[in-house]
Design a protein around this motif. Structure first.
Motif: not given
Lengths: 619, 722
Positions: A540, A543-545
C-alpha cells in the motif's frame, strides 16, 4: 571418421571412466526396428521403467528455473515454456526389475532428431539450443553428428492425426465411431437412392466386364469414365463424393448392406471426410484379404509416422510405473513432444498425463523425503548421500549381450536413476508388487504421496498433502502464504541480499518486524514478511504517494515492488524476459488493461527454504 | 558425380577431424581448404592477417543454423522494404552462425593469376566467460540442420572445437562488469564477512584456533626478521593447509583445503584481530587462491590492495580479449577496409553485424549507414550478375545461384586446370594456396561448406571483373579495387529481397527496386500497394483463399479484391483494388461483430467471421507483429502472443485522400489489370526458370531458399487465381 571419432571419445573416456562401466544399448535409425521389438519384450516383463531425457536446454535464465518460491501453477508455466522451446536429443529408457535387492536393468539410449520425414513441417519447425547445455554435452563426448544424421524422428499423437489427414490416404472405417442414424429425412432418402443406383450400375458393369470381354479398349475406357470406376490396387473401386458427415454416415450404411463392398474414407485436407471410396471384392475371402491388406498397410504407415513414439506408446500401454529424476521437467517434454501440445493449466496437464502414465515416481522427490534438500541437488549427490547414510546394497545387473561398447556409452544417467531408485526402495521398504498391484491403499504407506508427484513440483508439496508429510522436512523450510511475499526490483545491479536487507531495515516501520530477503536473480529480490498483513501494508505504501525518508530515496532511485500475483501473471502470460525485473515491469504495464478477475487467487502457499534460493555465485 | 560422394565425404570428415590435431589439411584428393578450429585459431589468424593485408579483395560466406524462425516470417512478395528488413533482423538475431568462410584473393603479377587462400572457420558461441550476458541461446531450424547434414556438415567439429567469439557489445559489457566487480569486489567481500555473526560453538573454536595460528605465524615472522637469516628453516608448519609463501615480495600464508565457510571465518578473524595482515582472494587461471599477507603498515596494505586489484583487472581483461576469439577476423576485415565480396549477402552482413558488432538497429536505413562505417565497400556478386548487360549475356539466363554461376562463368576453375580449356584471354586464372603450398589442380570442393562457397564467390567476382574490362595486369597493388570506376555503380548494393528485387545501397541508405535485367520485369511489383492490403487471421482453418475472395466480393463488389495471398494457414493478405475498400471492409467487419443479431449470421461475411476469432487490420499491424521477438509457428498464435486483444483495427479513411486515390485508381484501372496479368505471367516464367534451376542440384543455400520461396509464392498465386 569412425576411428578418429573413437579416438576423441577415448580421451573423454578416461575422464568419465565411471560412466562406462554399464553397457547401454545405443539406438539410432539403423537399429531402431530391431530394438523396438526387443524393448517391447523387456518392458512387458519389467516392474518399472526409468527414463532420462537429454535436452538442448533447461531454462533461458536463472529465474526461469523452477524454484522454491513457485506454486504448482507457476512451476508448470515455467516447465511448459522450456518444453515448448527446447528439443530432446537423447531419450534413455530402462525397463528394470527389482526383487530382493537385486536390480536387473536393460538400458537403451535412443538418439532423436525431429527430422521432417513426411515434409509436413512436423514434428517441429525449429527449436532452441542453450549454448551452455550443448557445451556440457560436448564435454561428455556427445556425438552431434550421430544425432542429426541418424537420430530417430517421431510425431506426437496429435501430430500423427494431423499428418494422416494431410497425407490423405484412404482409411478403413473405424467401426466404433459408427452410430445409428437418428431420423431419416426426405433429402436423405433421395440421396441414398441416388447413390444406391449409381453403385448398382457400377457393380453390374464391373461384373459384366469380367464376363463379356468382347468390348474393345475404347469402349471400356468410355465406360470407365461414365461409371466413374477406378482401381484400388487390383480391385475395382468407385468414389462417392460427400458433403457432410451425415452423408458419410448414410453412404456407409448403404454400402454395408452389400456383401462384397469395402468402404474407405478419403479425408479432406482441412479435416473431415472428402469422399467415400467403395472397393469391390470378388468373394468373402477376398474381402477378408483386402481388410488384412489394409490393416498391414496402416501398420506400416503408422510405424513410419510414429518413429520413436512407438516406445512411448509401449511404455504407456504397459501401464508400468515410470521412474524419473525430475518428473515435472521430463513429463512436460514427453507430453509436448509425444502426446499433444501442452494444455494451458496444470490441472489439465495432470489429467491428460494421467491417462497415458497412471503411475509416475519422482526419485528426486523420494530423496527429499529422506534427507535435507541441499545435499541432493543432482543424481550423483543424492547417490553419495544415500551411500553415506544408509546401508542398502543394491546388486546391479545389466544382462545386455549384444551391446558392443564402442566407447560412446551415453545415457548412463538412466542407470543411475534405476540404481538410486533401488536404494530408495530398500530404505523406504517399497516393494515392486505393492506398486504393481494397483491397490494403492494396501501399498506401503510410505509410498502414498510419492506417487504421481509430477502434480507437484519437485520442491513444493501440493496443498492437499497431509501435515505429517511436511513435518519431515521442515527443518529448514517454512511454509509461507503467497500473500506474504513481495517482489522487489529496480535496485542497483550488484546489490546483495544483505545490503538490501540493511537498506530496508531503516526505511520504514514495516521492516521493524521480522522479514527475510533473497535475490531471485541479479535484478530482483523476494521479500518474505513473517508478520501476516505486513506485506499488504508495504505494498500500500509503495502504491501510494507519500513516502518518507530512506524509502522515498529508494523509490526515486527506481525501486519497485509488487505482490505475488504480478509474478503469477508473468508466468501465465509467458513474459519470459532474461531478467525477472523486466518481466515484472511488463506484467505491471499490461495489468492495467486486465481486470483482476483473471487472478481470482487460489489460496496457495509456497515453501520458504533458505537453502534453495538461487546462489548468486552459481550465475 | 554421385559415385564420388562417399569418398569425398570421408575425406572431408577426415580433414575436418584432423584439423583439430594437425594444422595442415592439404589433401591432394580434395579441394585444398584450411579448416580452422580453436586449436589452430591463433596461428591461422596471424597468417590470415598477412593474406588479408596483401589481398585485392576478400570473399566471404556464412552457414547458419536456420533462416526463418516461423513460416509466416518467410520472404514474401508482399514484403515492404521495412518489413523485409525486420524479417532479416529477426533471422540474424535468432540463428547462430556455425561456419564462416573467408577467402582473400591476391593478384600475382608474375604468374598472371589470382592466388586464393580459402579459410573455413568453425565457429560456435561457447560461453567462455562466466558472465556473457543473456545471449546464450540460439534457434535451430530443423530443415536447415537436415540440409547441412545432407552436405556432410561436421556438427561435432563445430560444437566441440568451434572458435568462440564476443561481439563488440559483449566485450564492452564484459569489461564494464569486470571493472565493476574489482571496483568494490575486495571491499564487498569484507562487508559480507562483517555481516556474519559467529554464534556456533564449533565456529568459535575454529576461529580461536585460527587466531592462535596466525599470531604464532606473525610472531615467528617478526623473530625471523630480527634474526634475519634462518627464515626458511623455521617454517616448520609444513602442513599443506597453511603454507608460507611469498606474495608480492611480502611473506604470506597460502590457504589450501578450507571450506568456503571456514575461509569466511578466517577472513573475519584477520579483519578483527590483525591490523598487519591482509586477507586476499586472487582468482587465477582456473582456480582461485586465498592468501593472508603480512603488511608493514596501513599504507602498505592499501598499496598491496591496489596492486592486486590492478593485476586482477588486467588478468580479467586478458581473459576477455581471449574470449573475443573469432571476432578478431571481423575486426581485421573491417580495419583493412578491403573490398568484401559476398553472394546474395544481405543476410550474411546482418549476421556479421549482430554477432560480432552491435545489436541490429531497428530500421534498414540505420543499419545501412552503420554497416558502411565498418565495411566501406561490399559487393554482391548476385547484384553484379543481374545488373550488368555483358554479364547477363554471358550467364545466358541461367540461374545466378552460386554454384551454377560458378560453373557457367568459371568452368576453367571448377576442376582446377586439369580440364582442357585453352588459356583464353577472358578466362581468369586462379591458384589456391593453403599453408604456403600452392596448387593449381584440385577436385571440386563440397558445396555449402563456407570456405568453398567463399572461394566460388571470389572466383565469380574475379571473372566478372575481367568481363567488365578491369585489367589486373595494369592494376597496381596499392590501388584499392573498391575505388575502381568500373565497379563503382555496383558497390554497396545488396538485395534486401531477391524475390521482389529490392536493393539497398549501403553507402546512401537509399533503396531501389532493381530490374531483373530485361525491362519488362521492372513493372512486376509496382501493382502491390500496401495501403490496399488488409491482413486477416484467426479464421477457421478450412476456409480457403478462394472462399475468402468470394465472401468479400459478394459484399464489396466482384472487382474489389485483386488477390488473396496466404501468409500461412491461419492468415491471409487481401489486396483490394482501392484503398477506400480497406477502411470500408474493416468498418463493416467491426459493425457485424458488434451487432451480432440473427441477420448478421446470414451476411455473406459471416462465413469468414465464423468461430468468432477472425481478426483484421491493415498492413501496418503485420509490420508491428514482425518486429516482435516472439516466434510462434502459426501467425494467429503469434498475434495472440504479441498481445492483440482487439478484433478489428479500423483505419481512418480520410475522405479526400481516399477520393483522390480512387480517381487515380479508376484512371489507372485498365493498365493496372494488364499489369497484374503480365506480372503473373512473368512470375510463372520465373517459376519455370527456378524449377529448371533446381534440377541442377547445385544451388547455393541462399538460392535454394529463394527458389523455395518463389515456388511457394506461385502456388499461392495460383490458389488466389481460382
Amino acid at each position: 571418421m569412425v576411428p578418429l571419432l573413437q579416438r576423441r571419445l577415448f580421451c573423454n573416456k578416461s575422464f568419465h571412466q565411471n560412466h562406462c562401466q554399464w553397457p547401454i544399448k545405443q539406438v539410432t535409425k539403423s537399429n531402431f526396428d530391431d530394438s523396438l521389438s526387443e524393448i517391447k519384450q523387456r518392458i512387458s516383463t519389467s516392474d518399472f521403467v526409468a527414463v532420462f531425457l537429454q535436452n538442448t536446454g533447461s531454462s533461458s535464465s536463472p529465474w526461469q528455473r523452477v524454484s522454491a518460491f513457485d506454486t504448482p501453477d507457476t512451476a508448470y508455466s515455467k516447465a511448459k515454456s522450456a518444453a515448448e522451446r527446447f528439443q530432446t536429443l537423447q531419450f534413455a529408457v530402462c525397463p528394470f526389475t527389482f526383487q530382493a535387492s537385486k536390480l536387473t536393468a536393460y538400458p537403451y539410449n535412443f538418439h532423436l532428431f525431429p527430422r521432417d520425414e513426411l515434409k509436413l513441417g512436423m514434428p517441429s519447425y525449429s527449436f532452441t539450443c542453450q549454448t551452455s547445455s550443448l557445451t556440457s554435452m560436448a564435454r561428455e563426448g556427445f556425438d552431434f553428428n550421430a544425432c542429426i544424421y541418424d537420430g530417430i524422428s517421431y510425431l506426437s499423437r496429435a501430430q500423427e492425426y494431423a499428418a494422416k489427414v494431410r497425407i490423405g490416404n484412404p482409411m478403413p472405417v473405424d467401426h466404433k465411431t459408427k452410430s445409428s442414424s437418428p431420423t431419416t429425412t426426405v433429402a436423405d432418402t433421395v440421396f441414398v437412392e441416388r447413390i444406391r443406383t449409381r453403385v448398382r450400375h457400377w457393380k453390374n458393369a464391373c461384373t459384366d466386364i469380367s464376363t463379356t470381354k468382347s468390348d474393345d479398349a475404347f469402349v471400356r475406357s468410355l465406360r470407365k469414365i461414365v461409371l466413374g470406376s477406378e482401381k484400388y490396387g487390383s480391385r475395382p473401386s468407385i468414389t462417392i463424393d460427400v458433403c457432410s458427415e451425415r452423408q458419410v454416415q448414410l453412404v456407409l450404411e448403404m454400402l454395408e448392406q452389400s456383401d462384397n463392398l469395402v468402404p474407405l474414407l478419403v479425408p479432406a485436407k482441412s479435416g473431415g471426410t472428402q469422399s467415400v471410396r467403395a472397393v469391390l471384392t470378388s468373394s468373402q475371402e477376398d474381402k477378408n484379404l483386402l481388410k488384412m491388406e489394409l490393416q498391414n498397410l496402416e501398420v506400416d504407415q503408422t510405424k513410419r509416422v510414429r518413429g520413436f513414439r512407438e516406445v512411448i506408446d509401449l511404455i504407456s500401454a504397459s501401464q508400468k510405473p515410470v521412474v524419473s529424476y525430475n518428473s515435472l521437467n521430463d513429463f512436460t517434454f514427453i507430453h509436448s513432444k509425444f502426446i499433444a501440445p501442452l494444455p494451458p493449466t496444470v490441472d489439465e496437464f495432470t489429467n491428460s498425463l494421467h491417462l497415458a502414465f497412471p503411475v509416475v515416481l519422482d526419485v528426486n522427490h523420494l530423496v527429499k523425503n529422506i534427507g535435507p534438500v541441499r545435499k541432493t541437488t543432482n543424481i550423483s549427490a543424492a547417490m553419495s548421500y544415500l551411500k553415506n547414510r544408509f546401508f542398502a546394497p543394491v546388486d546391479m545387473e545389466i544382462p545386455h549381450e549384444d551391446v558392443v561398447n564402442e566407447g560412446n556409452n551415453h545415457g548412463h544417467n538412466v542407470v543411475k536413476i534405476c540404481h538410486l531408485f533401488g536404494k530408495l526402495c530398500s530404505v523406504l521398504k517399497i516393494t515392486a508388487s505393492a506398486i504393481q498391484s494397483g491397490d494403492h491403499h494396501l501399498a506401503s504407506s510410505a509410498l502414498q504421496g510419492y506417487e504421481n508427484v509430477f502434480k507437484l513440483c519437485p520442491n513444493i508439496p501440493q496443498e492437499s498433502t497431509n501435515e505429517e508429510d511436511i513435518r519431515i522436512w521442515t527443518n529448514n523450510t517454512r511454509k509461507v502464504s503467497c500473500q506474504d511475499v513481495v517482489f522487489l526490483w529496480g535496485f542497483k545491479k550488484g546489490t546483495t541480499a544483505g545490503m538490501l536487507k540493511s537498506l530496508l531495515q531503516g526505511s520504514h516501520e514495516v521492516f521493524t518486524e521480522e522479514f527475510d530477503i533473497r535475490l531471485v536473480d541479479r535484478s530482483c529480490a523476494i521479500v518474505v514478511f513473517w508478520q501476516p498483513g505486513s506485506s499488504q501494508t508495504f505494498l500500500d505504501i509503495m502504491n501510494g504517494t507519500d513516502f518518507s525518508g530512506k524509502l522515498r530515496e529508494m523509490v526515486s532511485e527506481g525501486v519497485r515492488a509488487s505482490g505475488y500475483e504480478a509474478y503469477k501473471r508473468v508466468c501465465s502470460s509467458g513474459l519470459w524476459e532474461s531478467e525477472l525485473a523486466d518481466s515484472l515491469d511488463k506484467a505491471l504495464a499490461s495489468s492495467e488493461c486486465i481486470s483482476e478477475r483473471e487472478f481470482e487467487s487460489k489460496p496457495s502457499e509456497i515453501y520458504w527454504c533458505s537453502e534453495l534460493m538461487i546462489n548468486l555465485d552459481d550465475l | 558425380m554421385k559415385k564420388q560422394w562417399p569418398v569425398r565425404a570421408l575425406s572431408r570428415a577426415l580433414s575436418s577431424s584432423t584439423s583439430t590435431s594437425t594444422t595442415t589439411t592439404t589433401n591432394t584428393s580434395s579441394f585444398p581448404l584450411k579448416h580452422v578450429t580453436k586449436s589452430n585459431f591463433e596461428s591461422a589468424l596471424s597468417s590470415l592477417s598477412d593474406h588479408v593485408r596483401a589481398a585485392d579483395f576478400i570473399a566471404i560466406d556464412l552457414e547458419m543454423t536456420g533462416v526463418t524462425s516461423a513460416p509466416w516470417r518467410d520472404s514474401f512478395e508482399f514484403d515492404r522494404f521495412d518489413v523485409r528488413y525486420l524479417k532479416v533482423k529477426d533471422s540474424a538475431e535468432k540463428f547462430a552462425v556455425v561456419q564462416f568462410g573467408v577467402c582473400p584473393f591476391r593478384w600475382d603479377p608474375l604468374k598472371f593469376s589470382f592466388v586464393a587462400h580459402p579459410h573455413n572457420f568453425f565457429i560456435y558461441p561457447r560461453q567462455e566467460l562466466p558472465f556473457d550476458g543473456p545471449a546464450n541461446e540460439f534457434l535451430c531450424q530443423t530443415t536447415s540442420l537436415d540440409f547441412l547434414a545432407k552436405y556432410q556438415f561436421d556438427f561435432n567439429a563445430c560444437i566441440h572445437e568451434g572458435v568462440s567469439y564476443l561481439s563488440r557489445e559483449q566485450e564492452v559489457e564484459a569489461l564494464k562488469r569486470a571493472n565493476l566487480i574489482y571496483e568494490d569486489g575486495l571491499s564487498d567481500s569484507l562487508k559480507e564477512a562483517r555481516d556474519m555473526k559467529v554464534v556456533n560453538v564449533v565456529d568459535v573454536l575454529f576461529s580461536e584456533r585460527m587466531k592462535n595460528r596466525l599470531s604464532e605465524w606473525c610472531g615467528g615472522l617478526l623473530q625471523e626478521r630480527n634474526r634475519g637469516s634462518e627464515f626458511q628453516g623455521s617454517s616448520k608448519d609444513s602442513e599443506q593447509k597453511f603454507r608460507t609463501v611469498f606474495f608480492k615480495m611480502r611473506p604470506a600464508v597460502s590457504l589450501n583445503g578450507f571450506s568456503s565457510h571456514q575461509l569466511r571465518l578466517i577472513q573475519l578473524v584477520v579483519k578483527k584481530h590483525f591490523k598487519d595482515l591482509a586477507y586476499l582472494h586472487v582468482s587465477g587461471e582456473n582456480s582461485s587462491q586465498q592468501f593472508i599477507v603480512y603488511v608493514d603498515s596501513e599504507s602498505d596494505k592499501k598499496l598491496l590492495m591496489r596492486e592486486v586489484k590492478e593485476e586482477q583487472c588486467k588478468h580479467e581483461e586478458l581473459k576477455i580479449k581471449a574470449a573475443v576469439g573469432f571476432r578478431h577476423v571481423i575486426d581485421l576485415l573491417s580495419s583493412e577496409k578491403k573490398l568484401i565480396v559476398g553472394h546474395n549477402c544481405f543476410l550474411d552482413i546482418a549476421h556479421i553485424y549482430s554477432k560480432f558488432l552491435w545489436p541490429l538497429p531497428s530500421t534498414g536505413e540505420e543499419f545501412a549507414s552503420s554497416v558502411n562505417n565498418y565495411f566501406p565497400s561490399v559487393i554482391d556478386t548476385k547484384v553484379l550478375l543481374n545488373s550488368n548487360n555483358v554479364l547477363q549475356q554471358l550467364m545466358k539466363k541461367s540461374s545466378t545461384a552460386l554454384s551454377s554461376a560458378f560453373s557457367v562463368l568459371c568452368p576453367q576453375i571448377v576442376l582446377g586446370s586439369k580440364s582442357s580449356y585453352l588459356p583464353l584471354q577472358s578466362r581468369v586464372k586462379v591458384e589456391v594456396e593453403v599453408d604456403d603450398k600452392r596448387s593449381s589442380s584440385w577436385n571440386s570442393g563440397v558445396k555449402h561448406e563456407a570456405g568453398y562457397d567463399a572461394f566460388m564467390t571470389g572466383c565469380i567476382f574475379a571473372q566478372a571483373c575481367s568481363h567488365l574490362d578491369i585489367d589486373f595486369k595494369l592494376h597496381s597493388p596499392s590501388e584499392n579495387l573498391a575505388h575502381n570506376e568500373k565497379l563503382e555503380k555496383h558497390i554497396n548494393r545488396l538485395y534486401v529481397s531477391w524475390i521482389n528485387g529490392d536493393v539497398i545501397n549501403l553507402s546512401t541508405g537509399n533503396r531501389t527496386s532493381e530490374s531483373f535485367g530485361s525491362n519488362n520485369h521492372k513493372m512486376r511489383y509496382t501493382n502491390i500497394c500496401f495501403k490496399h492490403i488488409v491482413l486477416i487471421w484467426g479464421f477457421q482453418s478450412k476456409i480457403k483463399a478462394r472462399e475468402i475472395r468470394e465472401c468479400i466480393s459478394k459484399v464489396l463488389g466482384p472487382s474489389s479484391v485483386t488477390s488473396v495471398y496466404h501468409v500461412d494457414e491461419s492468415a491471409v493478405f487481401v489486396h483490394f483494388s482501392k484503398a477506400g475498400l480497406v477502411s470500408k471492409f474493416l468498418a463493416l467487419k467491426e459493425r457485424l461483430e458488434r451487432t451480432n443479431d440473427p441477420i448478421s449470421v446470414l451476411h455473406p461475411l459471416a462465413k469468414l467471421l465464423e468461430g468468432g476469432n477472425t481478426r483484421a487490420a491493415s498492413y501496418e499491424t503485420y509490420k508491428e507483429i514482425c518486429s516482435s521477438p516472439i516466434s510462434k509457428v502459426l501467425f494467429a498464435d503469434q498475434a495472440e502472443a504479441f498481445g492483440i486483444k482487439w478484433k478489428t483495427k479500423l483505419v481512418e479513411s480520410k475522405v479526400e485522400a481516399a477520393n483522390t486515390q480512387e480517381s487515380k485508381n479508376l484512371h489507372e484501372g485498365n493498365s493496372m489489370n494488364s499489369d497484374s496479368d503480365s506480372a503473373q505471367e512473368t512470375n510463372k516464367k520465373k517459376l519455370n526458370k527456378v524449377t529448371n534451376d533446381s534440377s541442377y542440384d547445385q544451388l547455393s543455400r541462399n538460392e535454394i531458399v529463394d527458389s523455395f520461396y518463389t515456388s511457394e509464392n506461385v502456388e499461392r498465386i495460383r490458389t488466389s487465381n481460382f
